[in-house]
Write an enzyme that holds these catalytic residues in place. Structure first.
Site, PDB file in Angstrom:
ATOM      1  N   HIS A   1      -3.920  -8.234  15.130  1.00  0.00           N
ATOM      2  CA  HIS A   1      -3.983  -7.022  14.298  1.00  0.00           C
ATOM      3  C   HIS A   1      -4.904  -7.330  13.129  1.00  0.00           C
ATOM      4  CE1 HIS A   1      -3.020  -3.575  11.977  1.00  0.00           C
ATOM      5  NE2 HIS A   1      -1.924  -3.994  11.376  1.00  0.00           N
TER       6      HIS A   1
ATOM      7  N   HIS B   1       0.067  -0.358  15.013  1.00  0.00           N
ATOM      8  CA  HIS B   1      -0.100   0.895  14.335  1.00  0.00           C
ATOM      9  C   HIS B   1      -1.539   1.120  13.905  1.00  0.00           C
ATOM     10  CE1 HIS B   1      -0.191  -0.551   9.985  1.00  0.00           C
ATOM     11  NE2 HIS B   1       0.068  -1.631  10.682  1.00  0.00           N
TER      12      HIS B   1
ATOM     13  N   ASP C   1      -3.339  -8.191   5.778  1.00  0.00           N
ATOM     14  CA  ASP C   1      -2.207  -9.103   5.554  1.00  0.00           C
ATOM     15  C   ASP C   1      -2.096 -10.142   6.667  1.00  0.00           C
ATOM     16  OD1 ASP C   1      -1.601  -6.745   7.010  1.00  0.00           O
ATOM     17  OD2 ASP C   1       0.547  -7.070   6.792  1.00  0.00           O
TER      18      ASP C   1
ATOM     19  N   GLU D   1      -5.431  -5.866  10.261  1.00  0.00           N
ATOM     20  CA  GLU D   1      -5.115  -5.514   8.873  1.00  0.00           C
ATOM     21  C   GLU D   1      -5.072  -6.780   8.012  1.00  0.00           C
ATOM     22  OE1 GLU D   1      -1.691  -2.975   8.483  1.00  0.00           O
ATOM     23  OE2 GLU D   1      -2.302  -2.297   6.490  1.00  0.00           O
TER      24      GLU D   1
ATOM     25  N   ASP E   1       2.791  -6.008  14.406  1.00  0.00           N
ATOM     26  CA  ASP E   1       3.534  -5.141  13.486  1.00  0.00           C
ATOM     27  C   ASP E   1       4.588  -4.269  14.172  1.00  0.00           C
ATOM     28  OD1 ASP E   1       2.454  -6.183  11.242  1.00  0.00           O
ATOM     29  OD2 ASP E   1       1.191  -4.485  10.731  1.00  0.00           O
TER      30      ASP E   1
ATOM     31  N   TYR F   1      11.056   0.050   8.235  1.00  0.00           N
ATOM     32  CA  TYR F   1       9.724  -0.341   8.700  1.00  0.00           C
ATOM     33  C   TYR F   1       9.191   0.682   9.712  1.00  0.00           C
ATOM     34  CZ  TYR F   1       5.759  -3.171   9.872  1.00  0.00           C
ATOM     35  OH  TYR F   1       4.469  -3.591  10.033  1.00  0.00           O
TER      36      TYR F   1
ATOM     37  N   HIS G   1       0.812  -1.232   0.000  1.00  0.00           N
ATOM     38  CA  HIS G   1       0.000   0.000   0.000  1.00  0.00           C
ATOM     39  C   HIS G   1       0.842   1.277   0.000  1.00  0.00           C
ATOM     40  CE1 HIS G   1       0.500   0.248   4.338  1.00  0.00           C
ATOM     41  NE2 HIS G   1      -0.336  -0.710   4.605  1.00  0.00           N
TER      42      HIS G   1
ATOM     43  N   HIS H   1       6.072  -9.742  10.700  1.00  0.00           N
ATOM     44  CA  HIS H   1       6.800  -9.615   9.428  1.00  0.00           C
ATOM     45  C   HIS H   1       8.295  -9.818   9.676  1.00  0.00           C
ATOM     46  CE1 HIS H   1       3.353  -8.074   7.229  1.00  0.00           C
ATOM     47  NE2 HIS H   1       3.171  -7.130   8.137  1.00  0.00           N
TER      48      HIS H   1
END
Lengths: 53, 408
Positions: free
Chosen positions: B82, B148, B86, B84, B167, B195, B28, B228
Protein backbone atom coordinates in the site's frame (compact mmCIF):
# COMPACT_ATOMS: atom_id res chain seq x y z
CA UNK A 1 -19.36 -0.30 -28.53
CA UNK A 2 -16.39 -0.97 -26.32
CA UNK A 3 -16.29 -1.33 -22.55
CA UNK A 4 -13.95 0.99 -20.69
CA UNK A 5 -12.17 0.29 -17.40
CA UNK A 6 -11.28 2.84 -14.75
CA UNK A 7 -7.53 2.58 -14.20
CA UNK A 8 -7.89 3.91 -10.67
CA UNK A 9 -10.54 1.67 -9.14
CA UNK A 10 -11.25 -1.04 -11.70
CA UNK A 11 -14.89 -0.05 -12.39
CA UNK A 12 -15.98 -1.13 -15.88
CA UNK A 13 -18.28 1.11 -17.91
CA UNK A 14 -20.50 -1.14 -20.00
CA UNK A 15 -22.29 0.88 -22.72
CA UNK A 16 -25.07 -1.72 -22.86
CA UNK A 17 -25.88 -1.04 -19.20
CA UNK A 18 -25.07 2.68 -19.14
CA UNK A 19 -25.00 4.35 -15.71
CA UNK A 20 -28.70 4.92 -14.94
CA UNK A 21 -27.99 6.02 -11.34
CA UNK A 22 -26.24 9.02 -12.82
CA UNK A 23 -28.58 9.73 -15.69
CA UNK A 24 -26.80 7.75 -18.41
CA UNK A 25 -29.21 5.64 -20.45
CA UNK A 26 -28.37 2.08 -21.46
CA UNK A 27 -26.84 2.04 -24.94
CA UNK A 28 -24.72 5.16 -24.44
CA UNK A 29 -21.23 4.78 -25.92
CA UNK A 30 -18.34 5.77 -23.67
CA UNK A 31 -17.37 8.42 -26.23
CA UNK A 32 -20.83 9.97 -25.91
CA UNK A 33 -20.69 10.34 -22.12
CA UNK A 34 -20.68 14.01 -21.15
CA UNK A 35 -17.31 15.43 -20.11
CA UNK A 36 -18.81 16.07 -16.68
CA UNK A 37 -19.39 12.34 -16.14
CA UNK A 38 -17.16 10.81 -13.48
CA UNK A 39 -16.47 7.26 -12.37
CA UNK A 40 -19.42 6.25 -10.15
CA UNK A 41 -17.08 4.29 -7.87
CA UNK A 42 -14.12 6.58 -7.25
CA UNK A 43 -14.97 9.94 -8.82
CA UNK A 44 -12.18 10.38 -11.41
CA UNK A 45 -12.94 11.83 -14.86
CA UNK A 46 -13.10 10.13 -18.27
CA UNK A 47 -9.39 10.59 -18.99
CA UNK A 48 -8.62 7.86 -16.45
CA UNK A 49 -10.45 5.20 -18.50
CA UNK A 50 -8.99 2.80 -21.07
CA UNK A 51 -10.82 0.63 -23.59
CA UNK A 52 -10.94 -3.10 -22.88
CA UNK A 53 -11.92 -5.94 -25.20
CA UNK B 1 18.61 3.18 20.33
CA UNK B 2 19.80 -0.08 18.75
CA UNK B 3 20.39 -1.83 22.03
CA UNK B 4 16.76 -1.50 23.11
CA UNK B 5 14.71 -1.82 19.93
CA UNK B 6 14.44 -5.47 18.98
CA UNK B 7 12.51 -7.33 16.33
CA UNK B 8 9.84 -9.68 17.67
CA UNK B 9 9.80 -13.22 16.30
CA UNK B 10 6.15 -13.94 15.45
CA UNK B 11 6.33 -17.14 13.36
CA UNK B 12 9.10 -19.55 12.39
CA UNK B 13 10.48 -17.28 9.65
CA UNK B 14 8.83 -13.93 10.27
CA UNK B 15 9.79 -11.06 12.55
CA UNK B 16 7.77 -7.94 13.37
CA UNK B 17 10.01 -4.94 12.67
CA UNK B 18 7.35 -2.21 12.85
CA UNK B 19 7.00 0.78 15.14
CA UNK B 20 4.56 1.98 17.77
CA UNK B 21 3.18 5.53 17.43
CA UNK B 22 1.94 6.10 20.98
CA UNK B 23 1.18 9.78 20.35
CA UNK B 24 -0.84 9.61 17.12
CA UNK B 25 -4.13 11.39 17.78
CA UNK B 26 -5.19 12.69 14.38
CA UNK B 27 -4.59 10.58 11.29
CA UNK B 28 -5.50 12.97 8.44
CA UNK B 29 -8.73 13.81 10.23
CA UNK B 30 -9.44 10.37 11.70
CA UNK B 31 -9.23 10.91 15.45
CA UNK B 32 -7.11 8.11 16.89
CA UNK B 33 -7.40 8.28 20.68
CA UNK B 34 -5.50 5.01 21.07
CA UNK B 35 -2.47 5.82 18.85
CA UNK B 36 -1.40 3.27 16.26
CA UNK B 37 1.31 0.96 15.01
CA UNK B 38 2.88 0.82 11.56
CA UNK B 39 3.60 -2.86 11.13
CA UNK B 40 6.48 -4.04 8.95
CA UNK B 41 7.61 -7.63 8.63
CA UNK B 42 10.92 -9.30 7.92
CA UNK B 43 10.78 -12.72 6.27
CA UNK B 44 13.94 -14.80 6.66
CA UNK B 45 14.12 -17.16 3.70
CA UNK B 46 16.64 -17.68 0.87
CA UNK B 47 15.56 -14.27 -0.42
CA UNK B 48 15.20 -12.10 2.65
CA UNK B 49 12.09 -9.98 2.23
CA UNK B 50 10.80 -6.87 3.98
CA UNK B 51 7.02 -6.52 3.78
CA UNK B 52 5.97 -2.86 4.01
CA UNK B 53 7.82 -0.08 5.81
CA UNK B 54 6.79 2.70 8.18
CA UNK B 55 6.18 6.45 8.43
CA UNK B 56 9.29 8.37 7.52
CA UNK B 57 10.12 9.77 11.02
CA UNK B 58 10.20 6.21 12.39
CA UNK B 59 12.72 4.90 9.85
CA UNK B 60 15.56 4.57 12.39
CA UNK B 61 13.39 2.55 14.75
CA UNK B 62 12.44 0.09 12.01
CA UNK B 63 16.07 -0.29 10.94
CA UNK B 64 17.18 -0.84 14.55
CA UNK B 65 14.70 -3.68 14.84
CA UNK B 66 15.88 -5.18 11.54
CA UNK B 67 19.51 -4.93 12.68
CA UNK B 68 18.67 -6.98 15.78
CA UNK B 69 18.09 -9.92 13.39
CA UNK B 70 20.29 -9.35 10.33
CA UNK B 71 22.42 -6.77 8.58
CA UNK B 72 19.76 -4.80 6.60
CA UNK B 73 21.99 -4.92 3.52
CA UNK B 74 21.14 -8.62 3.29
CA UNK B 75 17.51 -7.83 2.44
CA UNK B 76 16.84 -8.88 -1.17
CA UNK B 77 13.24 -7.87 -1.71
CA UNK B 78 10.87 -5.20 -0.42
CA UNK B 79 7.10 -5.53 -0.94
CA UNK B 80 4.93 -2.41 -0.89
CA UNK B 81 1.34 -3.54 -0.32
CA UNK B 82 0.00 0.00 0.00
CA UNK B 83 1.60 3.22 -1.16
CA UNK B 84 0.17 5.54 1.51
CA UNK B 85 2.92 7.39 3.33
CA UNK B 86 2.46 5.73 6.71
CA UNK B 87 3.76 2.56 5.04
CA UNK B 88 6.07 4.04 2.40
CA UNK B 89 7.42 7.28 3.88
CA UNK B 90 10.51 5.35 4.97
CA UNK B 91 10.77 3.41 1.68
CA UNK B 92 13.17 5.76 -0.16
CA UNK B 93 15.56 5.70 2.83
CA UNK B 94 15.25 1.93 3.07
CA UNK B 95 16.05 1.58 -0.64
CA UNK B 96 19.03 3.92 -0.27
CA UNK B 97 20.52 1.92 2.60
CA UNK B 98 19.45 -1.63 1.75
CA UNK B 99 19.88 -1.47 -2.04
CA UNK B 100 17.38 -4.29 -2.57
CA UNK B 101 17.38 -6.40 -5.70
CA UNK B 102 13.65 -5.76 -6.26
CA UNK B 103 10.75 -3.71 -4.94
CA UNK B 104 7.32 -5.21 -5.64
CA UNK B 105 4.05 -3.29 -5.92
CA UNK B 106 0.74 -3.50 -7.81
CA UNK B 107 0.32 -1.63 -11.16
CA UNK B 108 -1.27 1.35 -9.40
CA UNK B 109 1.28 0.93 -6.62
CA UNK B 110 4.07 1.59 -9.12
CA UNK B 111 2.28 4.72 -10.39
CA UNK B 112 1.54 6.05 -6.90
CA UNK B 113 5.01 5.35 -5.51
CA UNK B 114 6.61 7.23 -8.39
CA UNK B 115 4.11 10.09 -8.06
CA UNK B 116 4.77 10.50 -4.34
CA UNK B 117 8.37 9.52 -3.73
CA UNK B 118 11.80 9.44 -5.36
CA UNK B 119 12.62 5.76 -5.01
CA UNK B 120 15.85 5.73 -7.04
CA UNK B 121 15.00 2.36 -8.59
CA UNK B 122 12.37 0.69 -10.75
CA UNK B 123 9.38 -1.06 -9.22
CA UNK B 124 8.59 -4.63 -10.27
CA UNK B 125 4.85 -4.75 -10.97
CA UNK B 126 2.84 -7.72 -9.69
CA UNK B 127 -0.83 -8.57 -10.18
CA UNK B 128 -3.41 -10.93 -8.71
CA UNK B 129 -2.26 -14.50 -9.38
CA UNK B 130 1.44 -13.59 -9.65
CA UNK B 131 3.82 -15.29 -7.28
CA UNK B 132 7.52 -15.00 -6.52
CA UNK B 133 9.57 -17.79 -4.93
CA UNK B 134 11.78 -16.66 -2.08
CA UNK B 135 13.01 -20.14 -1.07
CA UNK B 136 10.79 -22.34 1.03
CA UNK B 137 8.03 -19.73 0.73
CA UNK B 138 6.30 -18.10 -2.18
CA UNK B 139 4.97 -14.57 -2.10
CA UNK B 140 1.50 -14.58 -3.70
CA UNK B 141 -0.14 -11.30 -4.54
CA UNK B 142 -3.84 -10.34 -4.49
CA UNK B 143 -4.85 -6.89 -5.73
CA UNK B 144 -7.47 -5.29 -3.46
CA UNK B 145 -8.17 -2.20 -5.54
CA UNK B 146 -9.90 0.59 -3.52
CA UNK B 147 -9.41 -1.23 -0.22
CA UNK B 148 -8.68 1.46 0.46
CA UNK B 149 -6.50 2.99 -2.26
CA UNK B 150 -6.22 2.20 -5.98
CA UNK B 151 -2.89 0.45 -5.35
CA UNK B 152 -3.83 -1.69 -2.35
CA UNK B 153 -2.89 -5.38 -2.41
CA UNK B 154 -2.47 -8.34 -0.07
CA UNK B 155 0.64 -10.49 0.05
CA UNK B 156 0.29 -14.14 1.08
CA UNK B 157 3.30 -16.05 2.39
CA UNK B 158 2.66 -19.62 1.32
CA UNK B 159 4.62 -21.81 3.73
CA UNK B 160 3.99 -19.72 6.82
CA UNK B 161 0.33 -19.32 5.77
CA UNK B 162 0.27 -15.61 6.54
CA UNK B 163 -1.99 -13.10 4.83
CA UNK B 164 -0.42 -9.64 5.03
CA UNK B 165 -3.59 -7.60 4.67
CA UNK B 166 -2.20 -4.01 4.77
CA UNK B 167 -5.05 -1.63 5.71
CA UNK B 168 -7.80 -4.26 5.87
CA UNK B 169 -8.69 -6.13 9.09
CA UNK B 170 -6.63 -3.80 11.31
CA UNK B 171 -7.21 -1.02 13.80
CA UNK B 172 -5.42 2.07 15.05
CA UNK B 173 -4.21 0.87 18.43
CA UNK B 174 -0.78 1.44 19.91
CA UNK B 175 0.39 -1.56 21.92
CA UNK B 176 3.52 -3.47 22.77
CA UNK B 177 1.68 -6.77 23.04
CA UNK B 178 1.54 -7.65 19.38
CA UNK B 179 -1.21 -10.24 19.22
CA UNK B 180 -4.93 -9.59 19.05
CA UNK B 181 -5.74 -12.27 21.64
CA UNK B 182 -3.58 -10.47 24.21
CA UNK B 183 -6.06 -7.58 24.32
CA UNK B 184 -9.63 -6.97 25.48
CA UNK B 185 -11.93 -8.27 22.75
CA UNK B 186 -14.55 -5.55 23.17
CA UNK B 187 -11.91 -2.88 22.76
CA UNK B 188 -10.45 -4.63 19.70
CA UNK B 189 -13.89 -4.86 18.06
CA UNK B 190 -14.71 -1.22 18.83
CA UNK B 191 -11.41 -0.01 17.37
CA UNK B 192 -11.90 -2.40 14.44
CA UNK B 193 -15.34 -1.01 13.68
CA UNK B 194 -14.03 2.52 14.07
CA UNK B 195 -11.30 1.69 11.54
CA UNK B 196 -13.86 0.24 9.12
CA UNK B 197 -16.19 3.23 9.51
CA UNK B 198 -13.46 5.85 9.09
CA UNK B 199 -11.43 4.21 6.31
CA UNK B 200 -13.23 1.40 4.50
CA UNK B 201 -16.93 2.24 4.66
CA UNK B 202 -17.03 3.99 1.23
CA UNK B 203 -15.69 0.80 -0.33
CA UNK B 204 -18.17 -1.58 1.30
CA UNK B 205 -19.17 -2.96 -2.09
CA UNK B 206 -15.58 -3.84 -3.00
CA UNK B 207 -15.10 -5.30 0.48
CA UNK B 208 -18.09 -7.62 0.12
CA UNK B 209 -16.80 -8.71 -3.30
CA UNK B 210 -13.39 -9.48 -1.80
CA UNK B 211 -14.92 -11.47 1.07
CA UNK B 212 -16.87 -13.45 -1.53
CA UNK B 213 -13.78 -14.10 -3.67
CA UNK B 214 -11.34 -14.86 -0.85
CA UNK B 215 -12.29 -18.55 -0.37
CA UNK B 216 -11.86 -19.14 -4.13
CA UNK B 217 -8.25 -18.00 -3.98
CA UNK B 218 -7.50 -21.17 -1.97
CA UNK B 219 -5.23 -19.43 0.47
CA UNK B 220 -4.79 -21.53 3.60
CA UNK B 221 -4.74 -18.73 6.16
CA UNK B 222 -3.31 -19.37 9.65
CA UNK B 223 -2.47 -15.73 10.31
CA UNK B 224 -3.73 -12.31 9.25
CA UNK B 225 -1.17 -9.58 9.83
CA UNK B 226 -2.56 -6.10 9.07
CA UNK B 227 -0.41 -2.97 8.83
CA UNK B 228 -2.03 -1.31 11.87
CA UNK B 229 -2.66 -2.70 15.33
CA UNK B 230 -2.51 -6.22 16.75
CA UNK B 231 -1.90 -9.36 14.67
CA UNK B 232 -4.43 -12.19 14.30
CA UNK B 233 -3.27 -15.75 14.99
CA UNK B 234 -6.24 -17.62 16.48
CA UNK B 235 -8.69 -19.23 13.99
CA UNK B 236 -11.67 -17.98 16.01
CA UNK B 237 -10.38 -14.39 15.92
CA UNK B 238 -9.80 -14.60 12.15
CA UNK B 239 -13.28 -16.05 11.55
CA UNK B 240 -14.91 -13.44 13.82
CA UNK B 241 -13.04 -10.59 12.10
CA UNK B 242 -14.17 -11.72 8.64
CA UNK B 243 -17.74 -12.12 9.94
CA UNK B 244 -17.73 -8.63 11.47
CA UNK B 245 -16.32 -7.11 8.28
CA UNK B 246 -19.13 -8.71 6.31
CA UNK B 247 -21.72 -7.37 8.75
CA UNK B 248 -20.28 -3.86 8.76
CA UNK B 249 -19.97 -3.74 4.96
CA UNK B 250 -23.50 -5.02 4.39
CA UNK B 251 -24.81 -1.95 6.28
CA UNK B 252 -28.18 -3.51 6.94
CA UNK B 253 -30.56 -1.14 8.75
CA UNK B 254 -30.34 -1.46 12.54
CA UNK B 255 -32.81 -0.49 15.28
CA UNK B 256 -30.62 2.20 16.75
CA UNK B 257 -30.52 5.96 16.15
CA UNK B 258 -28.17 8.88 16.72
CA UNK B 259 -29.13 12.53 17.09
CA UNK B 260 -26.13 14.75 16.37
CA UNK B 261 -26.21 18.47 17.02
CA UNK B 262 -24.50 21.65 18.05
CA UNK B 263 -26.23 24.49 19.78
CA UNK B 264 -25.58 28.17 20.59
CA UNK B 265 -27.93 28.93 23.50
CA UNK B 266 -29.33 25.45 24.28
CA UNK B 267 -32.45 25.73 22.07
CA UNK B 268 -31.28 23.16 19.51
CA UNK B 269 -30.01 21.08 22.43
CA UNK B 270 -33.47 21.04 24.02
CA UNK B 271 -34.99 20.06 20.67
CA UNK B 272 -32.43 17.21 20.55
CA UNK B 273 -33.61 15.84 23.89
CA UNK B 274 -37.27 15.81 22.82
CA UNK B 275 -36.54 14.23 19.43
CA UNK B 276 -34.41 11.56 21.12
CA UNK B 277 -37.16 10.88 23.66
CA UNK B 278 -39.64 10.54 20.82
CA UNK B 279 -37.47 7.97 19.06
CA UNK B 280 -36.93 6.11 22.35
CA UNK B 281 -40.68 6.01 22.95
CA UNK B 282 -40.83 3.46 20.11
CA UNK B 283 -38.22 1.26 21.80
CA UNK B 284 -35.33 2.32 19.55
CA UNK B 285 -32.08 2.91 21.46
CA UNK B 286 -31.00 6.48 20.77
CA UNK B 287 -27.75 8.31 21.50
CA UNK B 288 -27.53 12.11 21.71
CA UNK B 289 -24.17 13.26 20.37
CA UNK B 290 -23.04 16.84 20.75
CA UNK B 291 -20.42 17.39 18.06
CA UNK B 292 -18.82 20.03 20.26
CA UNK B 293 -17.96 17.30 22.75
CA UNK B 294 -17.42 14.39 20.37
CA UNK B 295 -15.27 14.08 17.27
CA UNK B 296 -16.22 13.13 13.72
CA UNK B 297 -14.61 9.68 13.96
CA UNK B 298 -16.76 8.80 16.94
CA UNK B 299 -19.89 9.98 15.10
CA UNK B 300 -19.27 7.87 11.97
CA UNK B 301 -18.58 4.82 14.13
CA UNK B 302 -21.88 5.28 15.96
CA UNK B 303 -23.61 5.83 12.62
CA UNK B 304 -22.18 2.51 11.42
CA UNK B 305 -24.13 0.96 14.32
CA UNK B 306 -27.37 2.86 13.60
CA UNK B 307 -30.19 2.85 11.09
CA UNK B 308 -31.20 6.48 11.58
CA UNK B 309 -29.46 9.84 11.88
CA UNK B 310 -31.10 13.07 12.93
CA UNK B 311 -28.94 16.18 12.62
CA UNK B 312 -29.52 19.59 14.16
CA UNK B 313 -27.83 22.96 14.01
CA UNK B 314 -28.50 26.50 15.12
CA UNK B 315 -28.11 29.13 12.40
CA UNK B 316 -24.98 31.27 12.78
CA UNK B 317 -24.56 34.18 10.35
CA UNK B 318 -26.90 32.56 7.81
CA UNK B 319 -25.06 29.24 7.98
CA UNK B 320 -25.02 25.98 9.86
CA UNK B 321 -22.53 25.85 12.70
CA UNK B 322 -18.96 25.08 11.52
CA UNK B 323 -18.73 22.12 13.90
CA UNK B 324 -21.74 20.53 12.16
CA UNK B 325 -20.31 21.31 8.71
CA UNK B 326 -17.14 19.47 9.75
CA UNK B 327 -18.93 16.32 10.83
CA UNK B 328 -21.50 16.34 8.00
CA UNK B 329 -18.77 16.80 5.37
CA UNK B 330 -16.87 13.88 6.86
CA UNK B 331 -19.99 11.65 6.91
CA UNK B 332 -20.84 12.56 3.31
CA UNK B 333 -17.42 11.38 2.11
CA UNK B 334 -17.71 8.05 3.90
CA UNK B 335 -20.94 7.25 2.00
CA UNK B 336 -22.98 5.41 4.64
CA UNK B 337 -25.88 3.37 3.21
CA UNK B 338 -29.45 2.52 4.24
CA UNK B 339 -30.04 5.34 6.71
CA UNK B 340 -33.17 7.37 7.35
CA UNK B 341 -33.39 10.67 9.21
CA UNK B 342 -34.22 14.38 9.20
CA UNK B 343 -32.80 17.83 9.98
CA UNK B 344 -33.79 20.26 12.71
CA UNK B 345 -32.61 23.38 14.48
CA UNK B 346 -33.45 26.62 16.17
CA UNK B 347 -32.62 30.09 14.90
CA UNK B 348 -33.21 33.72 15.78
CA UNK B 349 -34.32 35.12 12.44
CA UNK B 350 -33.33 33.75 9.04
CA UNK B 351 -32.85 30.02 9.89
CA UNK B 352 -30.90 28.73 6.88
CA UNK B 353 -29.16 25.93 8.80
CA UNK B 354 -31.99 23.38 8.74
CA UNK B 355 -32.18 23.29 4.94
CA UNK B 356 -28.39 23.21 4.72
CA UNK B 357 -28.25 20.24 7.09
CA UNK B 358 -31.03 18.53 5.11
CA UNK B 359 -29.05 19.08 1.89
CA UNK B 360 -26.00 17.41 3.47
CA UNK B 361 -28.12 14.46 4.58
CA UNK B 362 -29.61 14.10 1.10
CA UNK B 363 -26.14 14.13 -0.46
CA UNK B 364 -25.21 11.41 2.03
CA UNK B 365 -28.10 9.27 0.67
CA UNK B 366 -30.03 9.57 3.94
CA UNK B 367 -33.73 9.12 3.17
CA UNK B 368 -35.48 12.11 4.76
CA UNK B 369 -38.74 11.35 6.55
CA UNK B 370 -39.86 15.00 6.88
CA UNK B 371 -38.99 18.51 5.65
CA UNK B 372 -37.16 19.47 8.83
CA UNK B 373 -38.23 20.65 12.27
CA UNK B 374 -37.62 24.32 12.96
CA UNK B 375 -37.94 26.68 15.89
CA UNK B 376 -37.55 30.42 16.55
CA UNK B 377 -35.43 31.24 19.60
CA UNK B 378 -36.26 29.01 22.58
CA UNK B 379 -38.58 26.05 21.92
CA UNK B 380 -42.11 26.39 23.29
CA UNK B 381 -43.89 23.33 24.72
CA UNK B 382 -45.63 23.03 21.32
CA UNK B 383 -42.31 22.94 19.47
CA UNK B 384 -40.91 20.36 21.90
CA UNK B 385 -44.05 18.27 21.36
CA UNK B 386 -43.54 18.53 17.59
CA UNK B 387 -39.93 17.39 18.10
CA UNK B 388 -41.12 14.42 20.16
CA UNK B 389 -43.67 13.48 17.48
CA UNK B 390 -41.09 13.75 14.68
CA UNK B 391 -38.79 11.48 16.69
CA UNK B 392 -41.60 9.00 17.32
CA UNK B 393 -42.53 8.92 13.64
CA UNK B 394 -38.89 8.31 12.70
CA UNK B 395 -38.63 5.50 15.27
CA UNK B 396 -41.73 3.80 13.87
CA UNK B 397 -40.47 4.10 10.29
CA UNK B 398 -37.10 2.67 11.32
CA UNK B 399 -38.71 -0.31 13.05
CA UNK B 400 -40.86 -1.06 10.03
CA UNK B 401 -37.85 -0.73 7.71
CA UNK B 402 -35.70 -3.06 9.83
CA UNK B 403 -38.51 -5.59 10.20
CA UNK B 404 -39.31 -5.66 6.49
CA UNK B 405 -35.58 -6.01 5.72
CA UNK B 406 -35.16 -8.96 8.09
CA UNK B 407 -38.25 -10.69 6.63
CA UNK B 408 -36.79 -10.61 3.12
Amino acid sequence: MKKYECEVCGYVYDPAAGDPDNGIAPGTAFEDLPESWVCPECGVDKSNFTAID
Amino acid sequence: MDQFLKAVKITDKVYWVGVIDWNLRNFHGYITEAGSTYNAFLVIDEKITLIDTVKEPFYDQMMARIRSVIDPARIDYIVSDHSEMDHTGALPLAIRDIKPEKVFASPNGEKNLNAQLKLGMDVTVVKTGDSVSIGKNKLQFVQTQMLHWPDSMFTYLSDEKILFSQDAFGRHFACSKLFYDEHDRGQMEWEGEKYFANILMPYSKQLLKLLEELPGLNLDIDYIFPDHGPLLRRPEDIARTLELYRKWAEQKPLKRAIVIYDTMWHATERMTASIADGIRSTGVDTEEISVRHNNRSYVITQLSRSGAIVAGSSTLNNNLLPSMADVLTYLRGLKPKNKIGFAFGSSGWSGEAVNQVAAYLTETSVELVNDGVTCKYSPSPEVLQACFEAGRELGMQLISKVDSNSNQ
